[in-house]
Structures are given as C-alpha cells and as structure tokens.
Design a protein around this motif. Structure first.
Motif, PDB file in Angstrom:
ATOM      1  N   LEU A  86      45.599  63.016 -34.214  1.00  0.00           N
ATOM      2  CA  LEU A  86      46.084  62.365 -33.379  1.00  0.00           C
ATOM      3  C   LEU A  86      46.833  61.077 -33.230  1.00  0.00           C
ATOM      4  CD1 LEU A  86      42.647  62.670 -31.225  1.00  0.00           C
ATOM      5  CD2 LEU A  86      44.794  64.044 -30.642  1.00  0.00           C
ATOM      6  N   GLU A  87      47.480  60.720 -34.077  1.00  0.00           N
ATOM      7  CA  GLU A  87      48.233  58.986 -34.458  1.00  0.00           C
ATOM      8  C   GLU A  87      49.383  59.753 -34.584  1.00  0.00           C
ATOM      9  OE1 GLU A  87      45.883  55.427 -36.060  1.00  0.00           O
ATOM     10  OE2 GLU A  87      46.891  56.545 -37.412  1.00  0.00           O
TER      11      GLU A  87
ATOM     12  N   LEU B  33      54.709  62.967 -30.106  1.00  0.00           N
ATOM     13  CA  LEU B  33      55.826  62.301 -28.890  1.00  0.00           C
ATOM     14  C   LEU B  33      56.293  61.274 -28.820  1.00  0.00           C
ATOM     15  CD1 LEU B  33      52.013  62.917 -27.193  1.00  0.00           C
ATOM     16  CD2 LEU B  33      53.731  64.037 -27.514  1.00  0.00           C
ATOM     17  N   GLY B  34      56.989  60.618 -30.334  1.00  0.00           N
ATOM     18  CA  GLY B  34      57.590  59.527 -30.137  1.00  0.00           C
ATOM     19  C   GLY B  34      56.605  58.140 -29.498  1.00  0.00           C
ATOM     20  N   ILE B  35      55.280  57.545 -29.289  1.00  0.00           N
ATOM     21  CA  ILE B  35      54.619  57.068 -28.589  1.00  0.00           C
ATOM     22  C   ILE B  35      54.775  55.826 -29.736  1.00  0.00           C
ATOM     23  CG2 ILE B  35      52.092  56.350 -27.339  1.00  0.00           C
ATOM     24  CD1 ILE B  35      52.608  59.024 -26.028  1.00  0.00           C
TER      25      ILE B  35
ATOM     26  N   ASP C 139      46.223  53.729 -30.091  1.00  0.00           N
ATOM     27  CA  ASP C 139      45.608  52.968 -28.598  1.00  0.00           C
ATOM     28  C   ASP C 139      45.360  54.649 -27.714  1.00  0.00           C
ATOM     29  OD1 ASP C 139      45.048  50.820 -29.419  1.00  0.00           O
ATOM     30  OD2 ASP C 139      46.798  50.328 -27.952  1.00  0.00           O
ATOM     31  N   GLU C 140      46.354  55.613 -28.124  1.00  0.00           N
ATOM     32  CA  GLU C 140      46.246  56.597 -27.508  1.00  0.00           C
ATOM     33  C   GLU C 140      45.176  57.720 -28.033  1.00  0.00           C
ATOM     34  OE1 GLU C 140      47.718  57.944 -24.774  1.00  0.00           O
ATOM     35  OE2 GLU C 140      49.188  56.454 -24.285  1.00  0.00           O
ATOM     36  N   ALA C 141      45.198  57.291 -29.612  1.00  0.00           N
ATOM     37  CA  ALA C 141      44.132  58.397 -30.493  1.00  0.00           C
ATOM     38  C   ALA C 141      42.805  57.641 -29.976  1.00  0.00           C
ATOM     39  CB  ALA C 141      45.055  58.503 -31.784  1.00  0.00           C
ATOM     40  N   HIS C 142      42.602  56.664 -29.780  1.00  0.00           N
ATOM     41  CA  HIS C 142      40.913  55.983 -29.531  1.00  0.00           C
ATOM     42  C   HIS C 142      40.568  56.375 -28.598  1.00  0.00           C
ATOM     43  CE1 HIS C 142      38.925  53.019 -30.673  1.00  0.00           C
ATOM     44  NE2 HIS C 142      38.422  53.552 -29.458  1.00  0.00           N
ATOM     45  N   GLU C 143      41.676  56.348 -27.558  1.00  0.00           N
ATOM     46  CA  GLU C 143      40.762  57.383 -26.264  1.00  0.00           C
ATOM     47  C   GLU C 143      40.982  59.015 -26.505  1.00  0.00           C
ATOM     48  OE1 GLU C 143      40.035  56.125 -23.927  1.00  0.00           O
ATOM     49  OE2 GLU C 143      40.357  53.842 -25.143  1.00  0.00           O
ATOM     50  N   THR C 144      42.036  59.668 -27.222  1.00  0.00           N
ATOM     51  CA  THR C 144      42.021  61.123 -26.919  1.00  0.00           C
ATOM     52  C   THR C 144      40.447  61.349 -27.945  1.00  0.00           C
ATOM     53  OG1 THR C 144      44.032  60.457 -26.369  1.00  0.00           O
ATOM     54  CG2 THR C 144      43.247  62.800 -26.291  1.00  0.00           C
TER      55      THR C 144
END
Lengths: 211, 591
Positions: free
Chosen positions: A81-82, A89-91, A96-101
């Motif tokens: 996901l990272e 997505l260039g985030i 943190d995004e990966a952590h949540e998902t």
C-alpha cells in the motif's frame, strides 16, 4: 481489542526484531507505537494466548513461527500500500495512508494491487516487501543448497548476536547452506565466506526460503 | 628498547599496528615484516595475545604489533574487545588493515569501522590473485579513491608489495591523527554493511573467469560427515605416529647427545663443590632438570607444534571443529575445544596454552580440566613401559579405557554444573591453502619460546627442591604422613610413594626412579602385577606435572590451579584404591 490494534503490534515486533536482532523488550514496542508500557504488557498477554509471541528472558518477547507469518502478511500489505500511495497516487504521507488502509485490504485486493504495481520488491523507504509463498523457518531446518534470505535472530546472548552481525548474517542478507550434520552444525555461505554455525545458534536464526 | 622479550612483558604502543579479519594472512605479513624476532605478550588483564616485533626501515626502528583477527570493532568477544582497547589506548600511529580480496565486502565492513577511529589507515590487499582466478578482480585504485586512503596489493608469502607497503605506511607515521570522525559504537552495523556492499560492488570487476575455490575436492571430502570422519581418523593417526616416531627419535637423539657432550662437563663442574648436599641439588637441577626439559619438552612439543602449525595454516583445523561440534556439545563444549584437547595427548602445557582460542573462561577452564586428565606422551610412556611390559597390553588398554571414562564423566558432570554462559559455535571455515614452510617454522618458534619460558623454570627449580630433600635425607619424613595412603589404601610398596612424588617433575621419571629404588629394572621382582597396574593408574591420573601446574596457575590463577590439582590427586587416590580392591576379582592376582 480490535484486530487492527493487534496487527500493529505484530508488525512492530517483527520490524524491531529484524532491525536489532534478538528478542524485543516491552519498552521498545511502547516507544515505537507511542503507547504506555502497561498496555503493551496487556497486549502481550493476549498475543501469547493466541500463540503469536513467546516470552524471552528479562520480560522481552519474540514472535513464534505463527506470529512471524502473521506479521509478514500484514507487513506485506502495508508496504504494498505504501508503494501504491507513494508511487501511484503521489501522496507524501504514504505511511499513514497505508497504516489506515492495510487492515481493510482483502487478500484478493492485495493480489490485484500487487499485479497493478508490477510486483514491487521494495517499499518507498527501501525496505524489502515480504514475498508471497516464501516459507519462514529456523536456519537449523533450512534445506541444503537452496537460496535463503536471513530475516532475524532470536539469540539472547549479546556476544553471539554481535558475532553473527559482524559476519554479515543480518536482515535481508542472501545465504546458502553448504553442508550440514544431522542435529549438528551447518556451514552457511554468506558474503562469500563459509561460516560454521552450531545447532543451538542456527535454531535461533530465522530465514526465508523460496517465494 | 626491546630489551625484554619474555611473555607478560609490558605492552608498549606500537608505531604500526596490523588489523584484519581472521585468516587474511596477518601473521604471514607480520613474519615478513619482523621475522622471528617477534614476541608474544598478553593484552593486560586478558589471555589475548598480541604479537610485537621491530623492523628497521631506512635507518628508523619501527615497532609493529599484530592484533588478533577480528570481524568487527563492536564485537563482544575477548579478542575484539582487546583489539579495540589497544587501538583506542595504545595510540598506534598507523593502521595497516589487511583485506582479503576474495571476501572484500565483509572485510571492508571492518575497514569502514577503522576509518571512524581517525588513525591514519592503509589497506593491504591480500589474495589478489585468488580473487582474480575466481572471476572477481579488485580495482585497487578505485577502492583507494572510494575509501580516501592508500591501497597496496601485497602477497606476504612471496613478499611482493610488502616493500611498498612499508614505504607508504612509514611515510604516514608523520601524519597527524585526525580527531575520531565518529565514535565507534555509533553508526549501525546495517548501515556499515550496506555501505561496504556498495563499495565492494563498485570496485569488483567481473573478468569472466570462473575458477572454483582452490582445493575444492579436499573441501568436499573433509567436510562431509562420513568421509570427513575417516580423513580425520587418518590425520590423527598420522599425527600420533609422527609424534611417537619423530618425537621419540628426536628425544633419544637429544638424550644421547646430552649424555655424551653435556653430562661430563656438567658433572665435573658439580664435583667442584665440596658440600654433598649442594652437589646433589646441582645434580638434580643441572643434569636431571635440563635433561628433562631437553628430552621431553623440546622433541615432543616441538614436533607437535610443527604439525599443529601446518594443520592450522592449511585450514584443516576448523573442519575438524565442525565435524566434532555435535559430539563436544554433550560435554557442554563445542567444536573449538577439539584442537586443545587433541594437543593434550602430546603435552598438557601447550594444550592448556592453546585453550586461549576458546571464547570464554568457562570453556577454557572446562577444557583445561579435561586436558589435565588426557594422557600426555610422558604418561603414555609409563602406561606402556610399566603395565604394557610387565602386566600385559590388555591391562594397558584397560588403563586408557578407565581414563577415557573419567574424561567423559568429568566432561559430562562439569559441562552441566560449571557456572558461566555457554556460547554457541560460530566459526569461519577458511579455504584450504598450502602452508608456507617459513610461516609454519616462525609460528612454531614463537610458541616454543613461550613454552620454554613457562615450563622450564619450574622443572628446573622443582628438580632442585626435590634434590635438596633427597640429599638432606628428608624424603622419608615427608613421605611418612603419606604412608597410610600409599601402603594402606593403595597397597603399594612405600618406595612407590617416593617415585610418585618424583612424577610431579616429569611423569616418566617416576618409572625410572622406581627401577632405581626397587633395585631392579624388572618391576615384577619387587611389585605384584596388581601393584604395577595401580601405580601406573595413579600416576596417570594425578596432577600432570609441575609445568602443567605452572601453566594452570598462569592461565587461571592460584585458586583454580590448586583446586584442579587437588581434585586430580584425590581422584587418583580414590580410583587407585578402588582398582586395588576390584581388580583381583577381575583376575589380576596380588602375587
């Protein structure tokens, strides 16, 4: 206790174990996850009940074989996901995004995501993405002649730990068992050198085969 | 400035210090640089050996030191701690870092750590040809540029490149020490390893050649359990055959030369003294003492050291350790203890000295205790000469069997009860290499010096003391308290007690004394077969000899030394007495 919480613990223990080697102290887990020591101890009790971690001296813990497999599954999802959030997505806050998902990703989705990302080998931080289908087992039980990858050690003795590190038997290192005496020592080819390792040490070094 | 060269001389910082992984040719280079003038000293407070020696280069005397082989400055083994301690406190001015080209990546790991010390460093690239043969050539110029330090290709066996190495490194002696760039301890191993990997891959040129490792066939035969065990048995058999044939021959030769050329002048020197007591003491010291040293120590120990140095330099020893590791585990030991125990069959003194290769005090002590029980060549002489000749070879074998059982039982019990941490077996298996005669001899010579300094003074002084007692007629008084044990419990003639005392100097001396005191070389004329059996058994078990006591004291301190010596005496008496009572039931008659 949510399973999300449990997954975070497993992933952290695995990461700590592969970075430093040896068992992991409650304090280290607490500071990594930013929570209090008593809550760590409480969770450790639960993980022990589930057979995912086992006690080590001085109140430390190390993952069991089952725990390692669980942790790697989570870590794999997390790092895939990272890559997705960062490269696709260039985030910037990809971690943190990966952590949540990560906790919500199904196995099917994971497989498709991997294909979409063209089977990446490393996460954006440069860490290895655990491979699907790889078997994790103690070096003592590793097959002769097959390419291996060192994952971590659960050695308690500081001197032993220091000497395997100095010889380059560290996380991610490629290796191969050249010779082996039944229930005895083996000879490991690592960094171009042949290292004889006794059974008591080799049963505390975990490697990844195949995948 | 190099006045003293005995063991234990004070450590004075060297100008240039050799650092590198084990088996990279450090000793060979040291040998090229300083020749046989080098001497061993211990790093203060440890048994870690540091070899030092001087060389004169363009009019200047340069002192070199060879540190033990290490993999990392952050290691926790005694060797690694001592090496770091030396580098940080003895203020060497230049480091020569010997690097094995065939394992560049792992060697560069240490180089990177050394650079952190801020001491001017030069890399000596060894085994360049071997690396080229296996297809991975090293670009020394590029390595030098990447590391920012000089790199010199060397071959310490032929000596090529060594001149350049000395020229460049002695030129660096005037360089100032840059403050440590970062303290050792910072910078994780992972980072250093990956930096080493990056540098290594940049300087390695694949040349398309794919020569395998040298002596690959030997590697296969000696490493597999079945064929390896057969080879090991052959090597051991050859070793003991050499020891008994070459050592025995040399011993007899030296004995003859001593009797013909040294004994007459010494005897006439002794006869100058008017006092009979002084004459007796001198006779024991100068004739018996020196003869003992020359006839036992020199030939057996010398032959043994040569063979061992050959086996070490060839790379065979670690394979033996690998094969026997599992068996040794039953005794709470591991593979590395094999070599010292094997040395014990030759002479206990070098065997105990060689326990220094073991990683901690617990294992050193346990191995040393077992070594004191292993029959050395002098004890073998008694067992064969007394029991083998007068009682029968099967009884001689029985003594070996009893001792073997004792060693196994002691190992089994102590292995489980001796305090201290058990360390796992982790040991690099170097590739086979043809040993160079020069290095084998240099190694043997340096060890012989060390051995002579440890063992000789004790044999010498001990001989004088016993000579004094005997000359003053004090022997019977000393042995009086031992009579109940000798005559009562062991059921031996009282003269045997005197000879057991002599055995402390040198085991096979006891046998000679017994023949003298008993009045006949035929032991059966004054002892029963059972008494001969018990005598040899006791002699074989109790504390090896005064030289062994000396080396035990030196390695482990008085307390442990006396404890070990006392225990073996007690063990010998108990087992001797039991044998004296049980053997008749097994058919060995009392008369």
């Amino acid at each position: 206790m949510t399973s999300k919480n449990k997954e975070d613990y497993l992933r952290s223990i695995y990461e700590l174990q592969t970075k430093a080697g040896g068992s992991v102290k409650a304090g280290a887990i607490a500071s990594k996850l930013g929570i209090s020591k008593p809550s760590v101890s409480e969770m450790m009790g639960k993980l022990k009940n589930d057979g995912l971690v086992e006690s080590a001296p001085y109140g430390a813990v190390s993952l069991t074989g089952k725990g390692v497999e669980e942790a790697r599954k989570i870590l794999r999802r997390h790092r895939l996901l990272e890559v997705f959030f960062s490269d696709f997505l260039g985030i910037n806050a990809f971690h943190d995004e990966a952590h949540e998902t990560e906790h919500a990703l199904s196995e099917e989705a994971e497989r498709r995501l991997e294909k979409l990302l063209k089977h990446p080998k490393k996460c954006p931080d440069g860490d290895e993405i655990p491979r699907r289908g790889a078997k994790v087992l103690p070096l003592a039980r590793a097959p002769k002649g097959k390419p291996l990858r060192v994952l971590f050690s659960t050695l308690e003795n500081e001197e032993e730990l220091a000497s395997i590190k100095a010889l380059g038997i560290i996380h991610g290192e490629k290796a191969r068992v050249l010779k082996k005496i039944n229930r005895g020592p083996l000879i490991l080819l690592v960094k171009g050198a042949e290292i004889a390792i006794g059974a008591d040490v080799s049963s505390n070094i975990y490697v990844e085969v195949g995948g | 400035m190099s006045g003293c060269c005995g063991p234990g001389s004070k450590l004075r910082g060297a100008d240039i210090v050799l650092v590198g992984n084990p088996n990279v040719g450090k000793s060979a280079l040291m040998n090229q640089l300083t020749g046989v003038g080098a001497f061993v000293s211990n790093y203060p407070g440890t048994t870690v050996e540091i070899l030092e020696g001087d060389a004169v280069f363009s009019g200047k005397r340069i002192r070199f030191a060879d540190l033990p082989g290490i993999y990392s400055l952050k290691g926790l083994s005694e060797d690694e701690k001592a090496a770091l301690g030396y580098l940080e406190s003895a203020n060497p001015r230049v480091i020569i870092n010997i690097v094995d080209s065939t394992k560049l990546e792992r060697n560069i790991f240490l180089t990177l750590q050394l650079l952190g010390l801020g001491i001017p460093t030069i890399v000596a690239l060894n085994f360049h040809q071997e690396a080229t043969e296996t297809g991975a050539e090293i670009d020394g110029k590029k390595l030098s540029a990447l590391l920012g330090i000089p790199v010199v290709e060397i071959d310490p066996i032929s000596g090529s490149g060594v001149g350049k190495l000395v020229r460049v490194s002695s030129g660096m002696l005037t360089e100032k020490k840059k403050g440590a760039r970062r303290k050792v301890g910072l910078g994780s191993e992972e980072r250093t390893h990956s930096k080493a990997a990056a540098i290594s891959s940049k300087v390695t040129v694949r040349n398309g050649r794919s020569g395998g490792r040298r002596y690959g066939w030997l590697d296969r035969i000696t490493g597999e359990p079945l064929s390896g065990t057969i080879v090991m048995a052959l090597v051991l058999a050859a070793l003991f055959a050499c020891l008994f044939l070459a050592g025995g021959g040399l011993s007899a030769l030296i004995g003859d030369i001593f009797a013909a050329y040294a004994k007459p002048p010494l005897s006439s020197f002794i006869s100058i003294f008017p006092s009979a007591v002084v004459r007796e003491i001198l006779r024991y010291m100068l004739i018996d003492g020196i003869n003992a040293g020359l006839q036992i120590a020199i030939p057996y120990v010398f032959v043994f050291y040569i063979i061992i140095a050959f086996l070490e330099d060839s790379g065979y020893m670690p394979r033996m350790a690998f094969l026997l590791d599992r068996v040794m585990h039953r005794f709470g030991l591991h593979g590395k203890a094999v070599v010292p125990m094997m040395l014990g069959f030759g002479c206990s003194v070098p065997a105990i000295l060689s326990t220094r290769v073991l990683p901690n005090t617990r294992e050193r002590l346990l191995t040393a205790i077992l070594i004191t029980l292993i029959p050395c060549s002098a004890r073998t002489a008694v067992i064969l000469g007394a029991v083998g000749v007068f009682v029968g070879w099967q009884y001689a074998l029985l003594i070996y069997a009893i001792i073997l059982l004792l060693v196994l039982a002691t190992g089994f019990v102590l292995g489980r009860s001796l305090p201290g941490e058990r360390l796992g077996f982790i040991m690099e298996i170097p590739p086979y290499r043809m040993p160079s005669a020069k290095n084998v001899l240099a190694k043997t010579w340096i060890r012989m010096k060390d051995f002579v300094f440890t063992a000789f003074p004790l044999v010498f002084i001990g001989s004088g003391v016993i000579g004094g007692f005997s000359a003053l007629g004090l022997m019977p008084a000393i042995l009086k308290p031992a009579e109940p044990v000798v005559a009562g419990w062991l059921m031996l003639p009282v003269v045997a007690g005197i000879t057991l005392l002599f055995g402390i100097l040198r085991k096979e001396l006891a046998l000679e004394m017994l023949a003298v005191l008993g009045g006949s070389a035929n032991l059966l004329s004054f002892m029963t077969p059972l008494q001969i059996f018990v005598f040899a058994l006791v002699l074989a078990i109790y504390v090896p000899c005064i030289s062994t006591v000396g080396v035990l004291k030196r390695e482990f301190g008085w307390k442990r030394c006396l404890l070990i010596s006392g225990s073996t005496i007690a063990l010998a008496i108990v087992i001797g007495g039991i044998a004296a009572r049980i053997m008749p039931a097994l058919g060995l008659s009392l008369n």
